[in-house]
Motif scaffolding. Structure first.
Motif, PDB file in Angstrom:
ATOM      1  N   PRO A  50      43.942  70.766  85.870  1.00  0.00           N
ATOM      2  CA  PRO A  50      42.527  70.970  85.915  1.00  0.00           C
ATOM      3  C   PRO A  50      41.790  70.551  85.277  1.00  0.00           C
ATOM      4  CG  PRO A  50      43.519  73.164  86.218  1.00  0.00           C
ATOM      5  CD  PRO A  50      44.837  71.977  85.429  1.00  0.00           C
ATOM      6  N   GLY A  51      40.204  69.663  85.364  1.00  0.00           N
ATOM      7  CA  GLY A  51      40.100  69.897  84.194  1.00  0.00           C
ATOM      8  C   GLY A  51      39.775  68.247  83.359  1.00  0.00           C
ATOM      9  N   GLU A  76      42.547  62.809  81.527  1.00  0.00           N
ATOM     10  CA  GLU A  76      42.453  63.539  83.319  1.00  0.00           C
ATOM     11  C   GLU A  76      44.089  63.129  83.171  1.00  0.00           C
ATOM     12  OE1 GLU A  76      40.102  63.347  87.319  1.00  0.00           O
ATOM     13  OE2 GLU A  76      40.158  61.655  86.608  1.00  0.00           O
ATOM     14  N   SER A  77      44.802  64.237  84.214  1.00  0.00           N
ATOM     15  CA  SER A  77      45.892  64.403  84.293  1.00  0.00           C
ATOM     16  C   SER A  77      46.133  64.777  85.864  1.00  0.00           C
ATOM     17  CB  SER A  77      47.038  65.185  84.114  1.00  0.00           C
ATOM     18  OG  SER A  77      47.980  65.549  83.271  1.00  0.00           O
ATOM     19  N   VAL A 123      41.741  51.611  67.063  1.00  0.00           N
ATOM     20  CA  VAL A 123      41.442  53.577  66.688  1.00  0.00           C
ATOM     21  C   VAL A 123      42.232  54.311  67.967  1.00  0.00           C
ATOM     22  CG1 VAL A 123      40.090  54.960  67.778  1.00  0.00           C
ATOM     23  CG2 VAL A 123      38.811  53.502  66.720  1.00  0.00           C
ATOM     24  N   VAL A 124      42.919  55.120  66.914  1.00  0.00           N
ATOM     25  CA  VAL A 124      44.060  55.531  67.373  1.00  0.00           C
ATOM     26  C   VAL A 124      43.102  57.419  67.552  1.00  0.00           C
ATOM     27  CG1 VAL A 124      46.457  56.701  66.847  1.00  0.00           C
ATOM     28  CG2 VAL A 124      45.926  55.160  65.676  1.00  0.00           C
ATOM     29  N   ILE A 125      43.757  57.473  69.279  1.00  0.00           N
ATOM     30  CA  ILE A 125      44.163  58.661  69.347  1.00  0.00           C
ATOM     31  C   ILE A 125      44.605  59.434  70.875  1.00  0.00           C
ATOM     32  CG2 ILE A 125      41.588  57.617  70.126  1.00  0.00           C
ATOM     33  CD1 ILE A 125      41.848  57.669  72.735  1.00  0.00           C
ATOM     34  N   ALA A 126      44.558  60.647  71.041  1.00  0.00           N
ATOM     35  CA  ALA A 126      45.692  61.815  71.620  1.00  0.00           C
ATOM     36  C   ALA A 126      44.715  62.371  71.483  1.00  0.00           C
ATOM     37  CB  ALA A 126      46.886  61.867  70.026  1.00  0.00           C
ATOM     38  N   ALA A 127      45.914  63.206  73.296  1.00  0.00           N
ATOM     39  CA  ALA A 127      45.331  64.217  73.558  1.00  0.00           C
ATOM     40  C   ALA A 127      45.194  65.364  72.834  1.00  0.00           C
ATOM     41  CB  ALA A 127      45.952  64.177  75.135  1.00  0.00           C
ATOM     42  N   ARG A 128      44.135  66.362  72.845  1.00  0.00           N
ATOM     43  CA  ARG A 128      43.953  67.843  72.547  1.00  0.00           C
ATOM     44  C   ARG A 128      45.322  68.630  73.053  1.00  0.00           C
ATOM     45  NH1 ARG A 128      40.727  68.319  67.760  1.00  0.00           N
ATOM     46  NH2 ARG A 128      38.933  67.343  68.507  1.00  0.00           N
ATOM     47  N   ASN A 129      45.961  67.981  74.143  1.00  0.00           N
ATOM     48  CA  ASN A 129      46.673  69.423  74.830  1.00  0.00           C
ATOM     49  C   ASN A 129      47.968  68.049  75.201  1.00  0.00           C
ATOM     50  OD1 ASN A 129      45.611  72.014  74.993  1.00  0.00           O
ATOM     51  ND2 ASN A 129      44.165  70.967  76.659  1.00  0.00           N
ATOM     52  N   ARG A 130      49.433  68.458  75.535  1.00  0.00           N
ATOM     53  CA  ARG A 130      50.135  67.626  75.667  1.00  0.00           C
ATOM     54  C   ARG A 130      49.907  67.291  76.163  1.00  0.00           C
ATOM     55  NH1 ARG A 130      55.051  67.017  72.681  1.00  0.00           N
ATOM     56  NH2 ARG A 130      56.233  67.165  73.869  1.00  0.00           N
TER      57      ARG A 130
END
Length: 761
Positions: free
Chosen positions: A184-185, A179-180, A232-239
């Motif tokens: 939004p969303g 969440e940023s 576990v290594v994760i990243a966000a779909r959008n920068r």
């Protein structure tokens, strides 16, 4: 209606019948079989190591821990790397009604366990009532640690999660999200796998000291180490957007590899780094003015930059070019730089009222993350220097000028009016009586006013002198602008002062006020004492000394009138110097001589004022800069208002004892004076002896039984048998018995923090 009829019939029944009915009911209940009252844990619980079942009646004989009658069997499913796992455990009866099952070690996440009732009878041979099974789970894997766990993150940051156990990749991507604050969303999560995951995990373990226990495992093939399944290594779909706040959500819907859901949601907050940009800064008189030509200019990058990429940065004005000092051959050779500074050669000012251009190198400047400048289009940046900053400055807010050396008061001027207006006030030495409160008080108060105005930033637009009591004058004309450019950037002007005494000089400049204040006239004041006498003050509790000497020949001044006065001019003591220029005085009632709330305030300041003929001089007790006692290993005295000059010490019969024994000691009490010691004054005899356990703070209080003939007090302390082991302090308190503290227990009393420690055991 039915309930009312039943109630009425019960009321009308004979008492004996009611009693019989209650006995039948309770007897039947008591005669029923034992049953399970409680089972713990149930539901979702982390790190389970013990299961406890409580029954309503005795199941095994009391005091028979060897009984192996187990009412339940355990079945657990789940665990890292296996579908069915039977943990190692043991069972026992805590007492006749409580049974426990203890696992060899706490269960990890992703476990689902069931207690299967195997059937058992109570001590009376009746079948125990119970559900067929009781279940609990250890929940899905929680996040134990996150890397990075502090500082700023990058817009495309990868996160390494260390979990309690293995987890389903699809469940993470389905339920976890970011969440940023600037988007939004929900920002969905993607899970990295394969060689990329292995590379990131290896780097995270190698750089994170909290995971150093895993470093030895890095030598083995990654796929063969089961512990790595918990990373576990994760990243966000959008920068992420720069300068935003980001929250990682780990919700309840995430499943372990065995299908057990996470029982408790988690979230982790991060801040995204700001955009890579460069800002220009310089010192300005006001925000809307140009750069001060006397100070440097700088470029500040938000992130470090490789030195090689900054080659070619310069400041240009016509044919003149300035290179940043950090890139010069004489400066340090740091590989990465974040600030570039421009300074004129030899510390000379930049040209005033001149236009400059700040030029960046032609190549692209990138930070250590590979980002280019977001505001590179603003360069070349045009800036302008202001006119030379106006200046009216005395050497100090107060000073002494030698009477016999043609006293001249220097003042520095720069870029102000051609004729600076001034006014002065003169306290003539021969008109001052050092023993008069009204006369010497006005002298001291004027000095204090000058000092206070210099310290007060808000009073720069206020005039210190009253025009009625002051003489007006004008400074000599300043050089023309052309002459000043050809000569120095500022000038030094001398104001002659005639006659011994205190001179207060104030200069007024509208141009200086407009530059520094944005409006009004600015007044700059100073005080100068024209004298040929130096006054020295040595304060003491029992005696004080004033020494008066000449400034030109360093000779003692005989028969000088001397007074010690407070800030308000009230005279504490007065007299005359002897042939050696000395005046000794005893028993001066100094302010703040004893410790009180004003000890560090300016009300404690006193002055020694001396007069000889028409000459007058003074010294403040606060003028000790460079002459502090600690610089010359000279001791100074601290007097507590409760104690004064006290010397106290306890002599013990022994300093090591056990609980239940008695420690005896005698406390010696004296007051020290200039010539030695004396019996302590009766009006300041301590009230209590405090014995305090240093670790816990527990206090034992006894009356101070003082023997005035010997100046001692004998004490015997019977150590309680339940006394806490450790070090005890013995102190003297000047306060009477206090009420027990809110935290106190037993005989613990409120501790007097002004007490004087005299020993310990």
């Amino acid at each position: 209606m039915m309930s009312r009829l039943v109630t009425a019939r019960l009321v009308m029944m004979p008492i004996a019948a009611v009693t019989f009915m209650l006995m039948v009911l309770f007897g039947w209940a008591k005669a029923g079989a034992a049953e399970v009252v409680s089972v713990s844990p149930l539901g979702a619980v982390k790190r389970v190591q013990q299961i406890v079942v409580r029954f309503s009646d005795d199941i095994v004989p009391m005091g028979d821990p060897r009984s192996h009658r187990s009412p339940f069997q355990i079945e657990c499913r789940g665990g890292v790397g296996s579908k069915v796992e039977t943990p190692s455990y043991s069972v026992r009866w805590i007492d006749s009604r409580n049974w426990s099952l203890d696992f060899a070690k706490p269960l990890g996440s992703g476990m689902a366990c069931a207690l299967i009732f195997s059937g058992i009878k109570d001590l009376k041979g009746r079948n125990v009532k119970s559900l067929a099974q009781y279940s609990f789970t250890t929940g899905g894997p929680a996040i134990l640690q996150v890397a990075p766990d502090y500082g700023e993150i990058e817009p495309g940051q990868h996160f390494v999660l260390y979990l309690e156990g293995a987890v389903q990749q699809g469940a993470i991507e389905k339920h976890a999200y970011f969440e940023s604050s600037k988007l939004p969303g929900k920002n969905a999560v993607r899970v990295l796998s394969g060689a990329e995951r292995e590379r990131i995990v290896r780097a995270a373990i190698a750089s994170n000291w909290q995971w150093q226990s895993f470093r030895a495992l890095l030598k083995k093939p990654f796929k063969d180490v089961r512990a790595f399944d918990q990373f576990v290594v994760i990243a966000a779909r959008n920068r992420f957007i720069e300068s935003s706040k980001v929250v990682l959500h780990w919700p309840k819907g995430i499943l372990s590899s065995t299908g057990i859901p996470v029982a408790e949601a988690q979230k982790f907050e991060f801040g995204v780094i700001a955009p890579f940009e460069v800002t220009f800064s310089c010192e300005r008189v006001n925000a809307d003015r140009g750069c001060n030509p006397l100070s440097g200019m700088s470029l500040n990058f938000s992130r470090s930059v490789d030195r090689a990429l900054l080659r070619g940065t310069k400041l240009v004005a016509g044919e003149h070019v300035w290179e940043p000092v950090e890139l010069s051959a004489t400066e340090g050779r740091e590989k990465n730089l974040q600030t570039l500074t421009f300074k004129n050669d030899g510390g000379v000012a930049f040209p005033d009222q001149t236009s400059f251009q700040v030029v960046l190198p032609k190549g692209t400047i990138r930070d250590e993350l590979g980002r280019s400048l977001v505001n590179a289009g603003r360069f070349p940046l045009t800036i302008r220097t202001d006119e030379s900053v106006p200046l009216v400055k005395f050497a100090a807010p107060f000073g002494l000028l030698e009477r016999n050396a043609d006293p001249v008061l220097p003042v520095s001027l720069r870029n102000v009016e051609a004729n600076v207006a001034g006014q002065s006030r003169y306290f003539e030495g021969k008109s001052i009586r050092v023993s008069s409160k009204s006369s010497v008080g006005e002298l001291i108060q004027t000095y204090l006013d000058v000092r206070e105005k210099d310290r007060s930033y808000e009073r720069r637009s206020e005039s210190l002198l009253n025009a009625k009591d002051s003489a007006s004058f004008q400074l000599p004309s300043s050089p023309s602008k052309e002459a000043s450019k050809a000569k120095a950037s500022f000038e030094l002007v001398g104001i002659p002062l005639k006659g011994p005494g205190l001179h207060v000089v104030e200069l007024a400049s509208p141009k200086l006020g407009n530059a520094l204040l944005g409006k009004d006239t600015m007044y700059v004041a100073t005080g100068a004492l024209v004298t040929n006498m130096g006054v020295h003050l040595k304060k003491g509790r029992e005696s004080s000394l004033v020494w008066v000497t000449t400034l030109d020949k360093a000779e003692p001044v005989k028969d000088a009138e001397v007074s010690i006065v407070r800030r308000d001019g009230s005279v504490l003591a007065s007299g005359k110097t002897d042939a050696s220029g000395l005046w000794r005085v005893k028993d001066v009632d100094y302010p703040c001589q004893w410790d009180d709330e004003n000890r560090w305030g300016e009300d404690c300041e006193v002055f020694a004022v001396a007069k000889s003929g028409d000459d007058v001089s003074f010294v403040s007790s606060t003028w000790d800069r460079g002459l502090e006692t600690y610089r010359f290993n000279v001791s100074s005295e601290y007097l507590s208002k409760d104690w004064g000059p006290i010397v106290a010490h306890a002599v013990f019969d022994r300093t090591v004892a056990q609980a239940g024994e008695t420690i005896s000691f005698k406390t010696y009490l004296r007051e020290y004076q200039e010539q030695g010691f004396r019996i302590f004054p009766a009006n300041r005899i301590p009230k209590r002896i405090l014995i305090r356990h240093r670790a816990s703070g527990k206090v034992y209080s006894f009356p101070f039984e003082y023997d005035a003939k010997t100046g001692t007090a004998a004490t015997a302390f019977l150590i309680p048998k339940d006394a806490t082991l450790g070090l005890y302090d013995v102190s003297l308190s000047a306060k009477p018995q206090a009420a027990k503290s809110e935290e106190g227990q037993g005989d613990a009393s409120f501790y007097d923090w002004s007490a004087q420690t005299v020993g310990d055991f």
